[in-house]
Design a protein around this motif. Structure first.
Motif, PDB file in Angstrom:
ATOM      1  N   SER A 176       5.221  -4.103   6.902  1.00 61.80           N
ATOM      2  CA  SER A 176       4.681  -3.629   5.625  1.00 61.80           C
ATOM      3  C   SER A 176       3.884  -4.737   4.940  1.00 61.80           C
ATOM      4  N   PHE A 177       2.811  -4.327   4.282  1.00 67.57           N
ATOM      5  CA  PHE A 177       1.988  -5.282   3.540  1.00 67.57           C
ATOM      6  C   PHE A 177       2.279  -5.149   2.059  1.00 67.57           C
ATOM      7  N   HIS A 178       2.396  -6.280   1.386  1.00 69.16           N
ATOM      8  CA  HIS A 178       2.866  -6.355   0.001  1.00 69.16           C
ATOM      9  C   HIS A 178       2.147  -5.387  -0.940  1.00 69.16           C
ATOM     10  N   GLU A 181      -0.246   0.666   1.023  1.00 72.24           N
ATOM     11  CA  GLU A 181       0.581   1.744   1.560  1.00 72.24           C
ATOM     12  C   GLU A 181       0.692   1.625   3.084  1.00 72.24           C
ATOM     13  N   GLY A 183       3.630   1.346   4.965  1.00 65.95           N
ATOM     14  CA  GLY A 183       4.950   0.945   5.434  1.00 65.95           C
ATOM     15  C   GLY A 183       4.925   0.370   6.834  1.00 65.95           C
ATOM     16  N   THR A 184       5.874   0.796   7.662  1.00 59.24           N
ATOM     17  CA  THR A 184       5.959   0.299   9.042  1.00 59.24           C
ATOM     18  C   THR A 184       5.246   1.217  10.030  1.00 59.24           C
ATOM     19  N   ARG A 194      -5.212  -3.385   5.651  1.00 59.59           N
ATOM     20  CA  ARG A 194      -4.291  -4.493   5.392  1.00 59.59           C
ATOM     21  C   ARG A 194      -4.737  -5.777   6.074  1.00 59.59           C
ATOM     22  N   THR A 246      14.792  -2.068   3.302  1.00 58.42           N
ATOM     23  CA  THR A 246      13.470  -2.511   3.772  1.00 58.42           C
ATOM     24  C   THR A 246      13.313  -2.487   5.279  1.00 58.42           C
ATOM     25  N   ASP A 380       4.004  -5.199  -5.157  1.00 53.07           N
ATOM     26  CA  ASP A 380       4.770  -4.821  -3.970  1.00 53.07           C
ATOM     27  C   ASP A 380       5.212  -3.367  -4.012  1.00 53.07           C
ATOM     28  N   SER A 383       4.516  -1.013  -0.941  1.00 48.19           N
ATOM     29  CA  SER A 383       5.397  -1.341   0.184  1.00 48.19           C
ATOM     30  C   SER A 383       6.824  -0.870  -0.091  1.00 48.19           C
ATOM     31  N   ASN A 384       7.282  -1.072  -1.323  1.00 49.45           N
ATOM     32  CA  ASN A 384       8.630  -0.616  -1.696  1.00 49.45           C
ATOM     33  C   ASN A 384       8.740   0.903  -1.597  1.00 49.45           C
TER      34      ASN A 384
END
Length: 518
Positions: A176-178, A181, A183-184, A194, A246, A380, A383-384
């Motif tokens: 994920s990038f801070h 959007e 995620g993984t 990103r 996370t 963040d 990403s969160n």
């Protein structure tokens, strides 16, 4: 018996004094939401008998005897309810500029402070220095001058420039990038996106923030090593993560997940708020966009979408709202500029949470098992929000997709009993740890003080980039293949030349024989 008690008390005090550490905590950033998290950890160090000196913009009103403030208060505007409710590439670019300028300003303000200068002149002995890892490395220079081993600390996920200094693998396909959007499981577009912004943020940090911090430190001290070198020598990083939320990451042994240590147990609600919640026949949903984003600045169409969804749902709603404007019937919507968030989330009648997906509120929600509709804005939060959805804690709804229909659908999803039951299971896993996150944070701080000369960083930190990417190995194989190709080609040419020569000789002999016959 009385003598025994006195002896026992004396032994306890002696042990506490022997094990008491002198700790320096450096928090030059003026963000209230950041320090709110760190403060719980600092207070725990104080409660355990350590002498803690804190450089920050948030001095204690009634500090205990072993808490010493080096106050930066009044030197810079505190960040609270300052950011508008909007999201675009401009806000991401603006975040980079903000980090750069604020990092530079934080360093200048801290080093110019008379209290800090007096501390540096006195040069007290510190067993360990706790330095926030956010927008400035200036604190690392102070820790170096005072000869203290460093514990890094965050109140959020890793910043883009943190991966290299701790030897943590970063790959845009699954990490994920801070600020973005995806995620993984990012799309191709998001991977390109990103990659570009990773370069953007790192360039600003290394060539502007870090360089300006180095130059500012040089005005006061003439022997500060390169800040990136000091950053790579951080003994331990206390990272505000936990894999339950996370996901699994490839962290080296000196990166310790301590996510959730700031969450206290909820207290009973009081007065009108208690009455509003307890009389909610269908439960309540809490709405807050944190201490930085000002929800009252949202565009009117987005406001009407939220109000329309609230009106359609049977639940009551509580909203952290920063203006005096009344939005709906007070029996349906409770508004206040400040709300006891932990106490609301911890109440059994709180069924859901519409949030900007800040790490503080997210960890509080998972602590109490409250499902989230995550609507990220900046920092963040994207990403969160992805982690919230991937972990099963909630669902995402982007600001660009915010309509009454979409929000009602999101609310109904998280309020479904089966969804809420799964969130309770996620929360149970979150709590199931061999040691509490606060105990873990304190343990590793004390560990560094006990072993100040040891280095536990991964060898990846010291590996040159060409070796890390195996460029030398690739060049060896490539060179070998090229040489083999040319050798094979040369042999083929020689063989062909020899065969051609034999054929020519054979042909000549055959021609001579024919001539003789004729």
């Amino acid at each position: 018996m009385k003598h025994v008690e006195i002896v026992f008390a004396s032994i306890v005090l002696l042990v506490q004094n022997v094990s008491s550490l002198n700790i320096l905590a450096i928090f030059p950033y003026q963000g209230k939401s950041h320090f709110f998290v760190h403060r719980v950890y600092i207070q725990e160090l104080v409660n355990r008998g350590h002498n803690v000196t804190v450089i920050s913009h948030f001095p204690e009103k009634n500090p205990p005897h072993n808490y010493n403030d080096v106050s930066l208060a009044g030197s810079i505007k505190i960040l609270e309810d300052d950011m508008p409710f909007q999201k675009s590439y401009l806000t991401v670019i603006g975040a980079g500029i903000f980090l750069t300028t604020s990092g530079k300003q934080n360093c200048e303000v801290m080093l110019a402070n008379k209290n800090v200068q007096n501390l540096m002149k006195q040069k007290p002995k510190f067993d360990v220095a706790i330095v926030e890892q956010f927008n400035s490395d200036c604190g690392l220079g102070i820790a170096y001058k005072l000869g203290a081993p460093v514990v890094g600390i965050t109140s959020h996920i890793l910043m883009p420039w943190s991966y290299n200094r701790f030897g943590i693998p970063y790959h845009p396909a699954y990490v994920s990038f801070h600020f973005l959007e995806g995620g993984t499981k990012p799309t191709l577009y998001q991977r390109v996106e990103r990659t570009i912004f990773d370069f953007y943020f790192k360039t600003l940090f290394y060539f502007v923030s870090q360089r300006s911090n180095q130059q500012e430190l040089a005005k006061y001290f003439d022997d500060i090593p390169p800040l990136e070198e000091l950053a790579r020598d951080i003994k331990v990083l206390l990272l505000y993560h936990n894999f339950v939320l996370t996901g699994s990451k490839l962290f080296p042994a000196n990166v310790i997940e301590v996510g959730g240590y700031h969450v206290s147990e909820s207290k009973p609600l009081t007065d009108k708020l208690r009455k509003f919640v307890e009389e909610a026949e269908h439960g309540v949903v809490y709405i807050s966009f944190g201490s930085v984003i000002k929800s009252s600045t949202m565009p009117d169409d987005k406001l009407q979408a939220i109000l329309g969804a609230i009106s359609e749902m049977p639940q009551r709603f509580i909203w952290k709202w920063e203006s005096k404007l009344k939005l709906l019937d007070e029996n349906k919507l409770y508004l206040a500029e400040w709300l006891p968030q932990v106490d609301i989330l911890g109440h059994p009648k709180t069924l859901g949470f519409l949030s900007h997906a800040g790490m503080g509120g997210t960890t509080e929600a998972i602590h109490f098992g409250v499902p989230i509709v995550a609507m990220p804005v900046v920092g963040d939060q994207p990403s969160n929000a992805a982690a919230i959805e991937e972990s099963g804690l909630g669902v995402q709804l982007q600001i660009s997709d915010l309509t009454k229909e979409n929000l009602v659908k999101a609310f109904r999803t998280i309020l479904d009993p089966r969804f809420r039951e799964n969130v309770k299971r996620v929360s149970k896993a979150w709590h199931d740890r061999p040691m509490s996150p606060l105990d873990t944070a304190v343990y590793w701080t004390e560990f560094v003080a006990r072993h100040p000369n040891a280095t536990y960083r991964t060898a990846a930190v010291s590996v040159p980039l060409y070796q890390y990417w195996c460029l030398d190995i690739i060049s060896v194989f490539s060179t070998t293949l090229i040489i083999a190709y040319y050798l094979i080609s040369l042999i083929k040419r020689l063989v062909c030349k020899k065969n051609n020569k034999k054929l020519k000789q054979t042909s000549t002999k055959e021609n001579k024989r024919r001539s003789k016959r004729d």
